[in-house]
Design a protein around this motif. Structure first.
Motif, short mmCIF file in Angstrom:
data_model
loop_
_atom_site.label_atom_id
_atom_site.label_comp_id
_atom_site.label_asym_id
_atom_site.label_seq_id
_atom_site.Cartn_x
_atom_site.Cartn_y
_atom_site.Cartn_z
N THR A 93 0.76 -1.12 0.10
CA THR A 93 -0.16 0.50 0.13
C THR A 93 0.99 1.20 -0.41
OG1 THR A 93 -2.02 -1.26 1.73
CG2 THR A 93 -1.69 1.13 1.16
N PHE A 94 1.42 1.15 0.58
CA PHE A 94 2.90 2.02 0.82
C PHE A 94 4.10 2.56 -0.40
CE2 PHE A 94 7.14 3.87 1.96
CZ PHE A 94 7.50 5.49 2.22
N ALA A 95 4.32 1.40 -0.66
CA ALA A 95 5.36 1.02 -1.68
C ALA A 95 4.68 0.97 -3.08
CB ALA A 95 6.73 0.04 -1.22
N TYR A 96 4.02 0.77 -3.47
CA TYR A 96 3.43 0.05 -4.69
C TYR A 96 1.94 0.40 -5.09
CZ TYR A 96 7.87 -2.89 -3.63
OH TYR A 96 9.02 -3.20 -3.99
N GLU A 97 1.40 1.18 -4.52
CA GLU A 97 -0.03 1.66 -5.09
C GLU A 97 0.32 3.43 -5.60
OE1 GLU A 97 -2.63 0.78 -2.51
OE2 GLU A 97 -1.86 -1.51 -2.45
N ALA A 98 1.51 3.84 -5.96
CA ALA A 98 1.49 5.25 -7.32
C ALA A 98 1.69 5.72 -5.73
CB ALA A 98 1.18 5.33 -8.06
N GLY A 99 1.61 5.84 -5.00
CA GLY A 99 1.38 7.25 -4.21
C GLY A 99 -0.35 7.75 -3.79
N ALA A 100 -0.66 6.61 -4.34
CA ALA A 100 -2.18 6.59 -3.78
C ALA A 100 -2.49 7.73 -2.50
CB ALA A 100 -3.50 5.81 -4.34
N GLY A 101 -2.39 6.76 -2.10
CA GLY A 101 -2.47 7.57 0.14
C GLY A 101 -2.76 8.28 0.06
N ALA A 102 -1.53 9.26 -0.71
CA ALA A 102 -1.49 11.56 -0.22
C ALA A 102 -2.16 11.40 -1.49
CB ALA A 102 0.30 11.00 -0.68
N ALA A 103 -2.41 10.88 -2.57
CA ALA A 103 -2.48 11.72 -4.02
C ALA A 103 -4.54 11.44 -3.86
CB ALA A 103 -2.86 10.90 -5.03
N LEU A 104 -5.39 10.21 -3.00
CA LEU A 104 -6.69 10.54 -2.90
C LEU A 104 -6.92 10.80 -1.85
CD1 LEU A 104 -6.68 6.93 -5.10
CD2 LEU A 104 -7.18 9.30 -5.93
N SER A 105 -6.15 10.46 -1.01
CA SER A 105 -6.84 10.22 0.53
C SER A 105 -6.02 11.86 1.70
CB SER A 105 -6.60 9.26 1.62
OG SER A 105 -7.84 8.17 0.94
N GLY A 106 -5.01 11.92 1.13
CA GLY A 106 -4.47 12.97 1.27
C GLY A 106 -3.49 13.13 3.08
#
Length: 342
Positions: free
Chosen positions: A84-97
């Motif tokens: 979730t941190f390393a291989y999802e293209a920064g989605a946690g930051a991009a989508l959920s901040g």
């Protein structure tokens, strides 16, 4: 070609294809696809949760969970190398901040490690709201956590007021390796994601399971992310076939991974400059290091064996539905040829 890059490379078996073409389908956005409904109900039951929602990918299931449990500016705890941190293209930051606080893998999600990285909701803090637990852990050599460990982690997290999500893309493998049921491994987690397109051999799909209200909210987040599909029952039929028929054969993959690891260890003991690492108990991943990992990958490709270089000379080999005992034997012969040829 002997493809050991990942368990995602499988293609549907003839019986799975027949199940797909025979599927009853409807419009899943209207909750009218009987095959999707059947899959969601069955998976929720296996995991001991009230409900589940089908998603196109495991990454989407994980990102829905993050969005479900956090607000922008929150912090999420997870282990080093977590998908979730390393291989999802920064989605946690991009989508959920959200930001991530990383726990080194060597600390094994100990109570002290979790507590020391917990952030209170102070004026200058990004408050910790969620912990992610990957089981099995991809970059952790396929490490499987048993229910004693998962219950300890959940208990510690709950004591800190954290929500809990299990990235169980290979939870089926964790159950096969530890002897604990998927229900036992999922117990206590607010949400659990499982994947159908890895060890179970389906072409597409994952599911996110949890409480009924949480899953209802997750379904809306899925819609916002573009994950609502129409006659998705053809995919659900493949997933359901994998759940019912392919879970039982996962120990074969683990046995073959162990055989590959033991064969590599024999080469090492006979003088080849290798390191070999396999989880205990073994799952379907073998990590081994050669003097020049990228060159080894290319040399093996030239001999019809595919593996991935994952950094610092380490190669990853993953056994799966379409790898046989003969394939493992042949792969070892070709590795030996490459080593002898320099």
């Amino acid at each position: 070609m002997i493809d050991l890059r990942s368990d995602t490379v499988t293609t549907p078996t003839p019986d799975m294809l027949r199940a797909m073409t025979a599927a009853d389908v409807g419009d899943d956005v209207y909750s009218e696809d009987p095959s999707i409904n059947r899959l969601e109900e069955e998976v929720a039951g296996i995991l001991g949760k009230e409900a589940a929602v089908f998603t196109p990918s495991g990454s989407m299931a994980n990102q829905i969970a993050i969005r479900l449990h956090t607000q922008p500016g929150d912090s999420v705890l997870c282990e080093e190398g977590s998908h979730t941190f390393a291989y999802e293209a920064g989605a946690g930051a991009a989508l959920s901040g959200v930001q991530f606080d990383i726990i080194p893998f060597r600390e094994k999600l100990s109570d002290a490690a979790i507590t020391s990285r917990f952030r209170a909701d102070g004026l200058h803090e990004s408050p910790s709201k969620l912990i992610l637990v990957e089981n099995t852990h991809n970059r952790g050599r396929g490490r499987a956590l048993g229910c004693q460990e998962t219950q300890r982690i959940v208990g510690t997290a709950r004591g800190l007021g954290l929500k809990t999500h299990c990235d169980g893309a290979r939870l089926w493998n964790a159950a096969a390796a530890t002897g604990d049921s998927e229900r036992e491994l999922a117990a206590g987690f607010d949400t659990v994601a499982v994947c159908f397109s890895k060890g179970l051999g389906a072409p597409v799909g994952s599911a996110l399971a949890g409480g009924r209200d949480a899953v209802a909210h997750a379904r809306k987040i899925r819609k916002r992310l573009g994950g609502g599909m129409r006659q998705a029952g053809f995919l659900a039929a493949a997933a359901l076939y994998g759940v019912r028929q392919h879970r039982r054969r996962l120990p074969e993959d683990h046995r073959r991974a162990a055989a590959l690891a033991h064969g590599l260890e024999e080469l090492m003991h006979n003088g080849s400059p290798l390191e070999v690492d396999i989880a205990d108990p073994p799952t379907n991943m073998v990590y081994w290091r050669a003097p020049d990992g990228p060159a080894m990958v290319e040399a093996l490709r030239g001999r019809g064996v595919l593996m991935n270089h994952v950094g610092n000379g380490w190669l990853r080999a993953v056994t799966h539905l379409q790898i046989s005992d003969a394939d493992v034997h042949e792969a070892l012969l070709r590795i030996r040829e490459v080593l002898r040829g320099g």
